[in-house]
Motif scaffolding. Structure first.
Motif, PDB file in Angstrom:
ATOM      1  N   ASN A   1     107.777  -8.910  -1.517  1.00 17.20           N
ATOM      2  CA  ASN A   1     108.528  -9.044  -2.763  1.00 17.20           C
ATOM      3  C   ASN A   1     109.861  -9.693  -2.449  1.00 17.20           C
ATOM      4  OD1 ASN A   1     109.740  -7.013  -1.368  1.00 17.20           O
ATOM      5  ND2 ASN A   1     109.617  -5.476  -2.986  1.00 17.20           N
ATOM      6  N   ASN A   2     110.639  -9.906  -3.467  1.00 15.28           N
ATOM      7  CA  ASN A   2     111.931 -10.532  -3.268  1.00 15.28           C
ATOM      8  C   ASN A   2     112.932  -9.470  -2.830  1.00 15.28           C
ATOM      9  OD1 ASN A   2     114.313 -11.917  -3.334  1.00 15.28           O
ATOM     10  ND2 ASN A   2     113.926 -12.906  -5.312  1.00 15.28           N
ATOM     11  N   LEU A   3     113.157  -9.393  -1.529  1.00 18.01           N
ATOM     12  CA  LEU A   3     114.045  -8.361  -0.987  1.00 18.01           C
ATOM     13  C   LEU A   3     115.489  -8.557  -1.432  1.00 18.01           C
ATOM     14  CD1 LEU A   3     112.712  -7.886   2.664  1.00 18.01           C
ATOM     15  CD2 LEU A   3     112.077  -6.673   0.586  1.00 18.01           C
ATOM     16  N   LEU A   4     115.813  -9.755  -1.908  1.00 16.81           N
ATOM     17  CA  LEU A   4     117.170  -9.970  -2.415  1.00 16.81           C
ATOM     18  C   LEU A   4     117.393  -9.231  -3.730  1.00 16.81           C
ATOM     19  CD1 LEU A   4     117.650 -13.761  -1.626  1.00 16.81           C
ATOM     20  CD2 LEU A   4     118.797 -11.850  -0.519  1.00 16.81           C
ATOM     21  N   LYS A   5     116.315  -8.963  -4.463  1.00 15.22           N
ATOM     22  CA  LYS A   5     116.448  -8.228  -5.720  1.00 15.22           C
ATOM     23  C   LYS A   5     116.534  -6.732  -5.479  1.00 15.22           C
ATOM     24  CE  LYS A   5     114.260 -11.615  -8.787  1.00 15.22           C
ATOM     25  NZ  LYS A   5     113.142 -11.854  -9.739  1.00 15.22           N
ATOM     26  N   SER A   6     115.694  -6.227  -4.581  1.00 11.91           N
ATOM     27  CA  SER A   6     115.741  -4.814  -4.222  1.00 11.91           C
ATOM     28  C   SER A   6     114.977  -4.609  -2.932  1.00 11.91           C
ATOM     29  CB  SER A   6     115.152  -3.933  -5.331  1.00 11.91           C
ATOM     30  OG  SER A   6     113.761  -4.179  -5.467  1.00 11.91           O
ATOM     31  N   ASN A   7     115.347  -3.560  -2.189  1.00 11.99           N
ATOM     32  CA  ASN A   7     114.686  -3.246  -0.927  1.00 11.99           C
ATOM     33  C   ASN A   7     114.944  -1.777  -0.621  1.00 11.99           C
ATOM     34  OD1 ASN A   7     117.301  -3.202   0.686  1.00 11.99           O
ATOM     35  ND2 ASN A   7     117.287  -5.347  -0.014  1.00 11.99           N
ATOM     36  N   TRP A   8     114.625  -1.340   0.571  1.00 15.12           N
ATOM     37  CA  TRP A   8     114.674   0.086   0.875  1.00 15.12           C
ATOM     38  C   TRP A   8     116.078   0.664   1.030  1.00 15.12           C
ATOM     39  CZ3 TRP A   8     112.192  -3.737   3.489  1.00 15.12           C
ATOM     40  CH2 TRP A   8     112.703  -4.146   4.723  1.00 15.12           C
ATOM     41  N   ILE A   9     117.117  -0.166   1.041  1.00 17.33           N
ATOM     42  CA  ILE A   9     118.475   0.387   1.036  1.00 17.33           C
ATOM     43  C   ILE A   9     119.279  -0.060  -0.192  1.00 17.33           C
ATOM     44  CG2 ILE A   9     118.548   0.511   3.568  1.00 17.33           C
ATOM     45  CD1 ILE A   9     120.557  -1.882   3.448  1.00 17.33           C
ATOM     46  N   TYR A  10     118.669  -0.902  -1.038  1.00 19.45           N
ATOM     47  CA  TYR A  10     119.405  -1.524  -2.140  1.00 19.45           C
ATOM     48  C   TYR A  10     118.504  -1.575  -3.373  1.00 19.45           C
ATOM     49  CZ  TYR A  10     121.813  -5.358  -4.662  1.00 19.45           C
ATOM     50  OH  TYR A  10     122.454  -6.129  -5.597  1.00 19.45           O
TER      51      TYR A  10
END
Length: 639
Positions: free
Chosen positions: A63-72
């Motif tokens: 997925n687009n980690l810039l949109k969301s990820n495991w710390i954000y």
């Protein structure tokens, strides 16, 4: 009338917005912000997550980690830490317009919470990217390919952000980067490190808050950061003692430059090994006398730990006040490449002559006598490594290993005699009673066989590359590559835990560290045709191999050595090893730690690992979840 109305509207807007910076959504306007975990890298020209190129990545799950990820979650950051460790994340500033972006200012406040304020400020670094033109030789499947890779980390103290303090711009914070020369740069990346104090009184368990503030011209955007501090600490002393070895790298530096390297690696929980520190030796009438002045001036502060205190500018951090973890004594013997021994007692045919060996023994005894009062062998592991017998696969060399190993055991019992190489069962049976350590090359690592030597008291150091597409990858003794997945650099410490290895060792601290700012191919050569040549790989070009730090004095304003992102990943692996050690101490056994490690690490190294790609899990989120699981378990057990 319409004209008057428009003028009034413009005047009103100026009253509201013209005199103060404007705060907007982090994704609106001509620039945007995001946050990434420390275990992935961003291509600054395409905003592609580099680690997602990997052959074993789950393409459907990307997925687009810039949109969301495991710390954000797209709005705020949530991170966890024990005391005495570093926790990290990355800020992404993306230029959404065609014009350059300048007048950028980035700041972050100290973490504060109901239990007080952390007295250590966040450390900010500008990520410098290098361009990989040729993927590392021998890794056609596992290299992440050509392109720009963030790697060097430049402390923000060298970056100019306040125009009121600038007489001449030499390193302004702009997109595109003023010095980095990244074609079509879209994003600027900042690495943030937070060291959580070791003492409980300075970092009580609980939640702490901070904010990262970015200003461009008159516009401000904010991202809140939540730090949860667990109620336990990891050891101030670097118990694993993982090391980078490079002959002559620090011993030939001036004191100031060497101190910078030692402190940088200490801060990142990695030990320096350089076996070329030697006192001046005078030989007269078959008598050896040492002049210790230079040797002591260079090294005493590292033996006592004073180099890692405020006296030498080391105000806080891992290993504060602790001596160096390892020291390699300079003894050597005549080598297979016609190199002299130290002290020089001649070639193998004469080295055991009574007068020659008496000279050698006397040199060993004098060395031991001098170091004893200033050296704590419980804190610093003394090693003897004979470079002249390095990776020597013939019986004459094995005989010499036995002879000199026995000599050192008798005359320097506090020191550990180490051999390095991919030795056969025959060789190990020959030498095993005379050695203490084995730098076991990962190409032939057989855990079941190594266990036999561990039971005999031999400490094995994992040594060599992490992945093996083919046997040709055993060319080098370094595990560090820019164009390989970052989890590899954490995996070596995890593999040490899985295999009960004594520690790990990688060749190279700063090989090619000056030119590496603009040329990442730190190891390259071409072979002449011979029986040992590989028809598919007539040359070597290896990106970042043997190089974890970048030289000061190359980039304008930057006058100290700079860490790489890969060094930070090595540090994180060592910190996580400390979690495993901590939970095992609390449990009284390794079962719980082993279960978590086995979910990440499969069966790396050795002949069975050649051609096997999935030697560990390459999903960085799973590694992050395993760390959180360990931390939560320890936290609960510590209450």
């Amino acid at each position: 009338m319409k004209t008057i109305y428009i003028l009034i509207l413009l005047f009103t807007s100026t009253l509201f917005f013209g005199c103060t910076p404007k705060s907007k959504s982090i994704t609106d306007s001509k620039w945007s912000l995001s946050i990434l975990p420390p275990s992935v890298r961003l291509d600054p020209t395409s905003n592609e997550i580099i680690e997602q190129r990997f052959i074993n990545s789950d393409k459907n799950a990307q997925n687009n980690l810039l949109k969301s990820n495991w710390i954000y979650d797209g709005e705020k950051v949530s991170i966890h830490s024990a005391r005495g460790e570093y926790v990290s994340f990355q800020l992404i500033l993306t230029n959404q317009q065609e014009l350059p972006l300048s007048n950028i200012k980035i700041e972050m406040s100290n973490f504060e919470g109901p239990n007080g304020k952390l007295n250590i400020e966040p450390e900010l670094f500008l990520e410098w990217s290098v361009k990989v033109i040729t993927p590392s030789t021998g890794y056609p499947k596992t290299s992440l390919g050509k392109g720009w890779y963030p790697d060097a980390l430049i402390p923000f103290k060298y970056i100019q952000m306040d125009s009121s303090k600038v007489q001449r711009w030499t390193y302004p914070l702009w997109i595109p980067d003023f010095n980095n020369r990244i074609e079509n740069q879209k994003s600027l990346v900042v690495w943030i490190d937070q060291y959580v104090p070791l003492e409980r009184i300075n970092a009580k368990p609980g939640v702490y808050q901070s904010t990262i503030n970015v200003t461009v011209d008159d516009e401000i955007k904010l991202i809140p950061i939540k730090l949860s501090v667990w109620d336990f600490e990891i050891s101030n002393q670097n118990m694993l003692g993982a090391s980078l070895q490079q002959e002559g790298f620090v011993s030939q530096m001036n004191d100031e430059d060497a101190l910078g390297v030692y402190q940088l690696l200490k801060r990142n929980r990695i030990s320096v090994m350089d076996p070329t520190y030697k006192p001046l030796l005078n030989l007269k009438n078959q008598q050896i006398n040492y002049d210790w002045n230079l040797f002591d001036n260079q090294l005493k502060k590292y033996f006592t730990g004073e180099a890692f205190t405020s006296k030498y500018g080391y105000e806080y951090g891992p290993g504060y006040g602790e001596p160096i973890e390892n020291f390699v004594l300079p003894f050597d013997v005549y080598g297979k490449y016609n190199t002299d021994g130290w002290p020089n007692i001649g070639k193998p045919k004469v080295e055991r002559n009574p007068e020659n060996i008496a000279l050698y023994i006397d040199a060993v005894k004098q060395f031991r006598s001098h170091l004893k009062p200033i050296f704590n062998p419980l804190k610093t592991d003394l090693t003897i490594y004979l470079n002249g017998l390095d990776e020597s696969y013939f019986k004459e060399a094995w005989s010499r290993m036995v002879y000199f190993g026995d000599l050192f055991h008798e005359h320097y019992p506090e020191a550990h005699f180490r051999i390095d190489g991919a030795y056969s069962d025959e060789a190990m049976e020959y030498v095993s009673n005379s050695i203490d350590y084995w730098g076991s090359h990962t190409i032939n690592y057989n855990h079941e066989k190594v266990k036999e030597y561990q039971e005999k008291g031999i400490g094995d150091w994992l040594y060599g590359p992490m992945l093996y597409e083919s046997e040709v990858n055993s060319w080098v003794g370094s595990s560090t590559f820019i164009d390989m997945p970052l989890v590899n650099d954490r995996a070596i410490s995890w593999a040490c835990w899985k295999y009960d290895a004594h520690s790990w060792l990688s060749w190279g601290i700063g090989a090619g560290w000056k030119r590496a700012w603009y040329d990442p191919e730190t190891w390259k050569d071409a072979y002449k045709a011979s029986s040992g040549s590989d028809i598919n790989f007539p040359y070597k070009k290896l990106n970042g191999n043997g190089m974890l730090i970048y030289s000061g004095g190359i980039i304008p304003n930057v006058d100290e050595p700079c860490a790489s992102i890969r060094l930070k990943m090595l540090r994180n692996g060592v910190q996580e090893y400390e979690y495993m050690r901590k939970i095992s101490e609390l449990n009284g056994n390794k079962e719980q730690a082993n279960k978590i490690v086995d979910e990440i690490i499969n069966e790396p190294f050795g002949k069975e690992g050649i051609g096997v790609i999935d030697v560990w899990d390459f999903d960085p989120e799973k590694w992050a979840n395993a760390r959180i699981q360990l931390g939560e378990l320890i936290d609960n057990m510590s209450k």
